[in-house]
Design an enzyme around this catalytic site. Structure first.
Site, short mmCIF file in Angstrom:
data_model
loop_
_atom_site.label_atom_id
_atom_site.label_comp_id
_atom_site.label_asym_id
_atom_site.label_seq_id
_atom_site.Cartn_x
_atom_site.Cartn_y
_atom_site.Cartn_z
N HIS A 62 48.54 40.39 46.74
CA HIS A 62 47.84 41.59 47.20
C HIS A 62 47.73 41.55 48.72
O HIS A 62 48.13 40.57 49.36
CB HIS A 62 46.47 41.72 46.54
CG HIS A 62 45.49 40.64 46.89
ND1 HIS A 62 45.66 39.33 46.51
CD2 HIS A 62 44.31 40.67 47.58
CE1 HIS A 62 44.64 38.60 46.95
NE2 HIS A 62 43.81 39.40 47.61
N HIS A 64 45.22 41.55 51.01
CA HIS A 64 44.14 41.00 51.83
C HIS A 64 44.68 39.94 52.80
O HIS A 64 45.62 39.21 52.49
CB HIS A 64 43.04 40.42 50.94
CG HIS A 64 42.15 41.48 50.36
ND1 HIS A 64 41.41 41.31 49.22
CD2 HIS A 64 41.89 42.75 50.78
CE1 HIS A 64 40.73 42.42 48.96
NE2 HIS A 64 41.00 43.30 49.89
N ASP A 66 43.85 37.03 53.97
CA ASP A 66 43.99 35.61 53.68
C ASP A 66 45.17 35.31 52.77
O ASP A 66 45.44 34.14 52.47
CB ASP A 66 42.70 35.03 53.09
CG ASP A 66 42.23 35.73 51.83
OD1 ASP A 66 42.42 36.96 51.72
OD2 ASP A 66 41.66 35.06 50.94
N HIS A 140 40.79 43.66 41.06
CA HIS A 140 40.28 43.24 42.36
C HIS A 140 39.98 44.50 43.17
O HIS A 140 40.18 45.62 42.70
CB HIS A 140 41.31 42.34 43.05
CG HIS A 140 40.77 41.60 44.23
ND1 HIS A 140 39.56 40.94 44.22
CD2 HIS A 140 41.28 41.42 45.49
CE1 HIS A 140 39.35 40.38 45.40
NE2 HIS A 140 40.38 40.66 46.19
N ASP A 211 43.77 37.27 43.25
CA ASP A 211 42.33 37.46 43.13
C ASP A 211 42.04 38.36 41.93
O ASP A 211 42.71 39.37 41.72
CB ASP A 211 41.76 38.07 44.42
CG ASP A 211 41.86 37.11 45.60
OD1 ASP A 211 42.42 36.01 45.42
OD2 ASP A 211 41.37 37.46 46.68
N HIS A 270 41.41 28.62 45.42
CA HIS A 270 40.78 29.76 46.10
C HIS A 270 39.26 29.64 46.05
O HIS A 270 38.55 30.48 45.53
CB HIS A 270 41.25 31.06 45.43
CG HIS A 270 40.97 32.30 46.24
ND1 HIS A 270 39.80 33.01 46.12
CD2 HIS A 270 41.72 32.97 47.15
CE1 HIS A 270 39.83 34.06 46.92
NE2 HIS A 270 40.99 34.06 47.56
#
Length: 323
Positions: A62, A64, A66, A140, A211, A270
């Site tokens: 995804h 994001h 990080d 998420h 996530d 994570h």
């Protein structure tokens, strides 16, 4: 199949954990696959045996930061090192725009082509000679995927008794059949590899989750899976205090799911940066393992940066010493 954790921290790095990245290969570092690429991933790779020159594909769960902020650095470094082989990037469409914008606005260029593949396509499937990859939509704050890696082209064994019974003499035809190739003999007979060989073991399968606050979304994909790598950002008490907005899983959630799905191996990663690794630190990262063990009876592992695991051909998961 082997995999090495390049980062196990959620959101921000800590002194001992970088943000998300995972190197995966079928056997050894040539070729290999990268799943997510948080900031600093290329620095982490320098402490492993994986080379960007042998990287076959990058899978992004995804958008994001990080999970993607390390991409421009890694891609441009590969170019400076002289890479010419095309590279597949399997990712949400926004990732292509992100990379294009960084390259355009930093006076950068690449010496090799990028092949962008939309991870959100409804009929997504990717393969090479070693792996077949599907994905599963997760829950998420943004669109997110788990990737299911299944090895392909397993080694075959000859049915020598059948070959002898059909008077097929040892020679080049045997070798071609063992490679999965059908063979046309001089006498006109067509020998099908599937008739004269068999595959003596099960194809290994690993799920690498992004996530996700709903592990149950992986129920169907978990059938026949030998390892689940999944986030466990919080213990349940912290998850309750934080509330639902981050849309992450607790160790308890993932462990309960893994137990119900009868998954033989569960690797948690994570972790929120609040969890400490130093002796006496609080909250301590071992609390995540302790919580998971209350609900899961399989083989549980708590990932650390640079930990390397091997899923053996007999389907046992081992953490390798010296990694």
């Amino acid at each position: 199949m082997e995999f090495t954790f390049l980062g196990t921290s959620a959101g921000t790095p800590t002194r001992s954990r970088n943000v998300t990245g995972l190197a995966l290969s079928r056997s050894g570092p040539k070729p290999w696959y990268l799943i997510d690429c948080g900031e600093g991933t290329q620095h982490q790779l320098m402490r492993t045996r994986y080379s960007v020159m042998q990287l076959r594909a990058i899978f992004i769960t995804h958008i994001h930061g990080d999970h993607i902020f390390g991409l421009p650095d890694l891609l441009t470094s590969a170019s400076m090192l002289g890479r010419t082989e095309p590279l597949d990037i399997i990712a949400p469409p926004q990732v292509r725009r992100f990379i294009d914008a960084v390259i355009e606005n930093s006076d950068s260029s690449l010496s090799y082509p990028l092949n962008f593949i939309n991870s959100e396509a409804p009929d997504f499937y990717w393969q090479d000679d070693h792996m077949g990859v599907t994905n599963v939509a997760l829950s998420h704050r943004v669109a997110c995927r788990a990737y299911v890696f299944t090895e392909r082209n397993l080694e075959r064994q000859l049915k020598q008794e059948k070959l002898a019974a059909d008077r097929i003499e040892a020679g080049p035809a045997w070798g071609d059949l063992q490679k999965g190739k059908d063979v046309l003999l001089d006498d006109g007979r067509l020998l099908r590899s599937d008739d004269y060989t068999h595959i003596p073991r099960t194809a290994r399968r690993i799920i690498v989750g992004g996530d996700n606050d709903t592990p149950e979304l992986l129920k169907e994909a978990s059938q026949g899976t030998h390892v689940l790598i999944h986030e466990a950002t919080y213990t349940q008490d912290v998850a309750d205090r934080v509330g639902p907005w981050p849309q992450h899983s607790s160790a308890q959630q993932v462990a309960r799911f893994a137990q119900s799905a009868k998954l033989p191996n569960l690797v948690l990663t994570h972790f929120s940066s609040r969890y400490q690794s130093v002796p006496g630190g609080t909250p301590h990262i071992n609390q995540l393992a302790a919580e998971a063990l209350q609900h899961y009876r399989g083989h549980l592992f708590l990932a650390k940066d640079f930990d390397t695991y091997r899923l053996e051909k007999d389907l046992k998961l081992n953490k390798l010493d010296g990694h």
